[in-house]
Motif scaffolding. Structure first.
Motif, PDB file in Angstrom:
ATOM      1  N   MET A   1       5.786  18.469   0.824  1.00 26.78           N
ATOM      2  CA  MET A   1       4.585  18.512  -0.158  1.00 26.78           C
ATOM      3  C   MET A   1       4.694  17.164  -1.134  1.00 26.78           C
ATOM      4  N   PRO A   2       5.877  16.802  -1.782  1.00 24.87           N
ATOM      5  CA  PRO A   2       5.640  15.386  -2.380  1.00 24.87           C
ATOM      6  C   PRO A   2       5.601  14.489  -1.676  1.00 24.87           C
ATOM      7  N   ASN A   3       5.824  14.185  -0.459  1.00 28.21           N
ATOM      8  CA  ASN A   3       5.533  13.297   0.540  1.00 28.21           C
ATOM      9  C   ASN A   3       3.911  12.938   0.781  1.00 28.21           C
ATOM     10  N   LEU A   4       3.516  14.259   0.931  1.00 27.95           N
ATOM     11  CA  LEU A   4       1.916  14.555   1.261  1.00 27.95           C
ATOM     12  C   LEU A   4       1.162  14.113   0.153  1.00 27.95           C
ATOM     13  N   LEU A   5       1.660  14.538  -1.052  1.00 28.27           N
ATOM     14  CA  LEU A   5       0.938  13.973  -2.424  1.00 28.27           C
ATOM     15  C   LEU A   5       1.149  12.419  -2.579  1.00 28.27           C
ATOM     16  N   GLY A   6       2.324  11.724  -2.231  1.00 29.80           N
ATOM     17  CA  GLY A   6       2.359  10.389  -2.316  1.00 29.80           C
ATOM     18  C   GLY A   6       1.266   9.769  -1.307  1.00 29.80           C
ATOM     19  N   LYS A   7       0.801  10.358  -0.319  1.00 25.05           N
ATOM     20  CA  LYS A   7      -0.137   9.828   0.433  1.00 25.05           C
ATOM     21  C   LYS A   7      -1.737   9.869  -0.276  1.00 25.05           C
ATOM     22  N   LEU A   8      -1.884  11.139  -0.806  1.00 25.83           N
ATOM     23  CA  LEU A   8      -3.192  11.246  -1.468  1.00 25.83           C
ATOM     24  C   LEU A   8      -3.203  10.522  -2.838  1.00 25.83           C
ATOM     25  N   LEU A   9      -2.259  10.162  -3.240  1.00 29.14           N
ATOM     26  CA  LEU A   9      -2.417   9.295  -4.568  1.00 29.14           C
ATOM     27  C   LEU A   9      -2.801   7.927  -4.520  1.00 29.14           C
ATOM     28  N   ALA A  10      -3.283   7.742  -3.065  1.00 35.86           N
ATOM     29  CA  ALA A  10      -3.805   6.175  -3.004  1.00 35.86           C
ATOM     30  C   ALA A  10      -5.088   6.032  -3.600  1.00 35.86           C
ATOM     31  N   ILE A  11      -5.866   7.130  -4.126  1.00 38.25           N
ATOM     32  CA  ILE A  11      -7.388   7.205  -4.860  1.00 38.25           C
ATOM     33  C   ILE A  11      -6.861   6.753  -6.214  1.00 38.25           C
ATOM     34  N   LYS A  12      -5.525   6.668  -6.694  1.00 34.60           N
ATOM     35  CA  LYS A  12      -5.282   6.497  -8.200  1.00 34.60           C
ATOM     36  C   LYS A  12      -5.200   5.062  -8.481  1.00 34.60           C
ATOM     37  N   HIS A  13      -4.818   4.768  -9.835  1.00 32.57           N
ATOM     38  CA  HIS A  13      -4.865   3.274 -10.046  1.00 32.57           C
ATOM     39  C   HIS A  13      -3.797   2.927 -11.203  1.00 32.57           C
ATOM     40  N   ASP A  14      -3.046   1.681 -10.848  1.00 30.81           N
ATOM     41  CA  ASP A  14      -2.035   1.560 -11.738  1.00 30.81           C
ATOM     42  C   ASP A  14      -0.849   2.551 -12.117  1.00 30.81           C
ATOM     43  N   LEU A  15      -0.358   2.936 -10.861  1.00 32.43           N
ATOM     44  CA  LEU A  15       0.761   4.007 -11.159  1.00 32.43           C
ATOM     45  C   LEU A  15       2.064   3.217 -10.969  1.00 32.43           C
ATOM     46  N   GLY A  16       3.013   3.828 -11.956  1.00 34.92           N
ATOM     47  CA  GLY A  16       4.300   3.412 -11.765  1.00 34.92           C
ATOM     48  C   GLY A  16       5.491   4.559 -11.437  1.00 34.92           C
ATOM     49  N   ALA A  17       6.629   3.960 -11.190  1.00 36.74           N
ATOM     50  CA  ALA A  17       7.464   4.945 -10.472  1.00 36.74           C
ATOM     51  C   ALA A  17       9.029   4.585 -11.176  1.00 36.74           C
ATOM     52  N   HIS A  18       9.201   5.972 -11.780  1.00 34.49           N
ATOM     53  CA  HIS A  18      10.689   5.952 -12.242  1.00 34.49           C
ATOM     54  C   HIS A  18      11.340   7.367 -11.546  1.00 34.49           C
ATOM     55  N   THR A  19      12.243   7.183 -10.820  1.00 37.64           N
ATOM     56  CA  THR A  19      12.480   8.332  -9.795  1.00 37.64           C
ATOM     57  C   THR A  19      13.982   8.311  -9.618  1.00 37.64           C
ATOM     58  N   GLU A  20      14.440   9.517  -8.879  1.00 38.61           N
ATOM     59  CA  GLU A  20      15.760   9.383  -8.566  1.00 38.61           C
ATOM     60  C   GLU A  20      15.827   8.785  -6.805  1.00 38.61           C
ATOM     61  N   MET A  21      15.030   9.570  -5.908  1.00 38.33           N
ATOM     62  CA  MET A  21      14.740   9.254  -4.734  1.00 38.33           C
ATOM     63  C   MET A  21      13.708   8.451  -4.388  1.00 38.33           C
ATOM     64  N   LEU A  22      13.893   7.402  -3.880  1.00 38.53           N
ATOM     65  CA  LEU A  22      12.777   6.423  -3.293  1.00 38.53           C
ATOM     66  C   LEU A  22      12.542   6.848  -1.694  1.00 38.53           C
ATOM     67  N   GLY A  23      11.328   7.365  -1.505  1.00 43.00           N
ATOM     68  CA  GLY A  23      10.949   7.578  -0.091  1.00 43.00           C
ATOM     69  C   GLY A  23       9.808   6.861   0.309  1.00 43.00           C
ATOM     70  N   ASP A  24       9.202   7.332   1.469  1.00 44.28           N
ATOM     71  CA  ASP A  24       8.191   6.421   2.263  1.00 44.28           C
ATOM     72  C   ASP A  24       6.970   6.265   1.366  1.00 44.28           C
ATOM     73  N   ALA A  25       6.729   7.228   0.613  1.00 42.33           N
ATOM     74  CA  ALA A  25       5.511   7.380  -0.012  1.00 42.33           C
ATOM     75  C   ALA A  25       5.374   6.414  -1.010  1.00 42.33           C
ATOM     76  N   TYR A  26       6.511   5.862  -1.811  1.00 47.40           N
ATOM     77  CA  TYR A  26       6.329   4.695  -2.767  1.00 47.40           C
ATOM     78  C   TYR A  26       6.085   3.427  -1.985  1.00 47.40           C
ATOM     79  N   LYS A  27       6.577   3.176  -0.729  1.00 49.14           N
ATOM     80  CA  LYS A  27       6.376   2.057  -0.156  1.00 49.14           C
ATOM     81  C   LYS A  27       4.656   1.884   0.348  1.00 49.14           C
ATOM     82  N   TYR A  28       4.456   3.066   0.638  1.00 51.81           N
ATOM     83  CA  TYR A  28       2.808   3.339   1.195  1.00 51.81           C
ATOM     84  C   TYR A  28       2.091   2.705  -0.259  1.00 51.81           C
ATOM     85  N   LEU A  29       2.311   3.438  -1.163  1.00 49.56           N
ATOM     86  CA  LEU A  29       1.425   3.306  -2.215  1.00 49.56           C
ATOM     87  C   LEU A  29       1.778   1.603  -2.913  1.00 49.56           C
TER      88      LEU A  29
END
Length: 444
Positions: A231-259
């Motif tokens: 589900m978090p990975n799916l959400l990562g793809k859907l976040l493509a409609i958002k603007h100016d997001l940042g990332a502070h996380t423990e795990m870096l997965g494919d969704a971050y690369k995509y965004l």
């Protein structure tokens, strides 16, 4: 390259077999993990354990993942796993059947649990600290690549022996992620594919519904943390409609690369480390590891920093999104066991749940599908009481939002009766009447 460092490299270089012979009875092995797991070295040590060449050696870490052949009941007296998270089915089975051990700890606290309680009082040399790394650079530095995690704090202890496994497939990733040859005791070489996970399949109907509910509540300019799971990975793809997001996380997965490649994850509004994606380990595809290589936008940091709630809170509008397995009517959350049977681990859920709520404008979401299918039929995952033996991963005092495919329950500022009604309202409709009856019995 400096000839001094080349000579030092040659002096410290060993074969995998010779390095494995450094392990003696009673040793502790602190091993880096995920794509920075020193697979060749651990396999060589495992062979010695299966040959019963030593006793009472303990592996400490976040796994293992690719080096698992030696995890057997008959090998346990010689080499045993003490893991703080179960990534693979084999380690999960070993823990639940008693031939591996589980270490309950928040991810952010783990480095100092090792240094202050496991390593500190050991005789010199009885702790071996191991990691896979990039080849040495011209200045004598190795990079721990995709996972600084807890490695560096243990490697700095004066009574430890540091062994590095050079893997030419490791990406060079910037951040708090380097160790100098002068801090290293032995070096081995083993180039092989990195641990990776397959692409997440299309989400279920329930996952999509949960992701849509979250999407409505994530504002432009937020800094995000996505936990492990589909589900978090799916959400990562859907976040493509958002603007100016940042990332502070423990795990870096494919969704971050995509965004990031879309320009959505640009970090422009981040209040801590603007324009930087900060994480303590990566677990994704080979393409994601290649994207991380020499990418100035990515900084790998130690988990004692990424998972410190006071650091997390310095990101304004911090949003943490993690998965749960079960929640009771008062808001107690189990995310790591099914009854007494361990499933994963505590991880960093509490670190980010707490830290995001300390953040100005921050939010914390814990997500689960409303039901699960078992051999006895379908059951509700919103329950009157947690199963006997269930581990409370996030106590009810810390819970902000609970999300199922049926809605969002906001629990902060609610008394127990109000919480019960909120949670019944997002349970599966087939179980709501039963939950109301059980709530009455509990005076909720």
């Amino acid at each position: 390259m400096n000839s001094k460092y080349q000579e030092e490299y040659k002096r410290k270089f060993r074969s995998l077999e010779d390095a494995a012979k450094l392990i003696q009875s009673g040793d502790k092995i602190v091993s880096n993990q995920c794509a920075s797991e020193p697979v060749g070295l651990l396999n060589a040590i495992g062979k010695r354990a299966m040959a019963k060449e030593f006793d009472d050696v303990e592996y400490l870490g976040f796994g293992p993942t690719l080096s698992e052949e030696w995890i057997k009941p008959e090998v346990y007296p010689h080499l045993r796993v003490s893991t703080m998270f179960m990534i693979t089915p084999k380690v999960r089975e070993a823990v639940n059947k008693g031939y591996a051990d589980f270490y309950p700890v928040h991810l952010g606290s783990y480095p100092y649990s090792l240094t202050d309680y496991v390593i500190k009082d050991l005789p010199p040399g009885k702790a071996k600290v191991v990691s896979s790394v990039t080849p040495m650079d011209k200045n004598g530095y190795f990079c721990t690549a995709t996972a600084p995690l807890y490695f560096h704090e243990s490697a700095r202890m004066e009574n430890t022996i540091v062994i590095l496994e050079v893997n030419e497939n490791q990406p060079l990733v910037y951040g708090d992620n380097f160790i100098h040859i002068s801090q290293v005791d032995y070096i081995v070489a083993n180039t092989q594919p990195l641990f990776s996970i397959p692409a997440v399949p299309a989400g279920t109907t329930e996952d999509i519904a949960i992701a849509d509910l979250l999407l409505e509540r994530i504002e432009d300019g937020s800094t995000i943390q996505l936990g492990i799971g589909g589900m978090p990975n799916l959400l990562g793809k859907l976040l493509a409609i958002k603007h100016d997001l940042g990332a502070h996380t423990e795990m870096l997965g494919d969704a971050y690369k995509y965004l990031w490649e879309l320009g959505v994850l640009n970090g422009k509004k981040k209040t801590l480390n603007p324009e930087k994606i900060c994480a303590c380990f990566a677990m994704g595809s080979v393409e994601t590891y290649q994207w991380m290589n020499e990418n100035p936008a990515v900084e790998m940091r130690r988990q004692s920093w990424t998972n410190n709630p006071n650091i997390i809170a310095q990101n304004h509008k911090m949003v943490s999104i993690n998965q749960a397995l079960e929640v009771d009517l008062t808001g107690q959350v189990c995310s790591e066991s099914i009854g007494p049977r361990m499933y994963s681990g505590t991880g960093g859920q509490m670190d980010f749940t707490h830290g995001s709520q300390l953040s100005p404008g921050g939010k914390s979401f814990l997500c689960l599908q409303s039901t699960a299918v078992t051999k006895n039929g379908r059951i509700s995952k919103v329950v009157p009481l947690l199963k006997h033996g269930s581990v409370i991963t996030t106590p009810r005092q810390e819970v902000n939002y609970i999300v199922t495919e049926y809605g969002v329950a906001q629990l902060k500022g609610k008394n127990l009766k109000q919480r019960a009604q909120e949670l019944i309202g997002i349970a599966h409709p087939d179980f709501r009447a039963e939950l109301r009856e059980e709530a009455k019995k509990l005076n909720l």
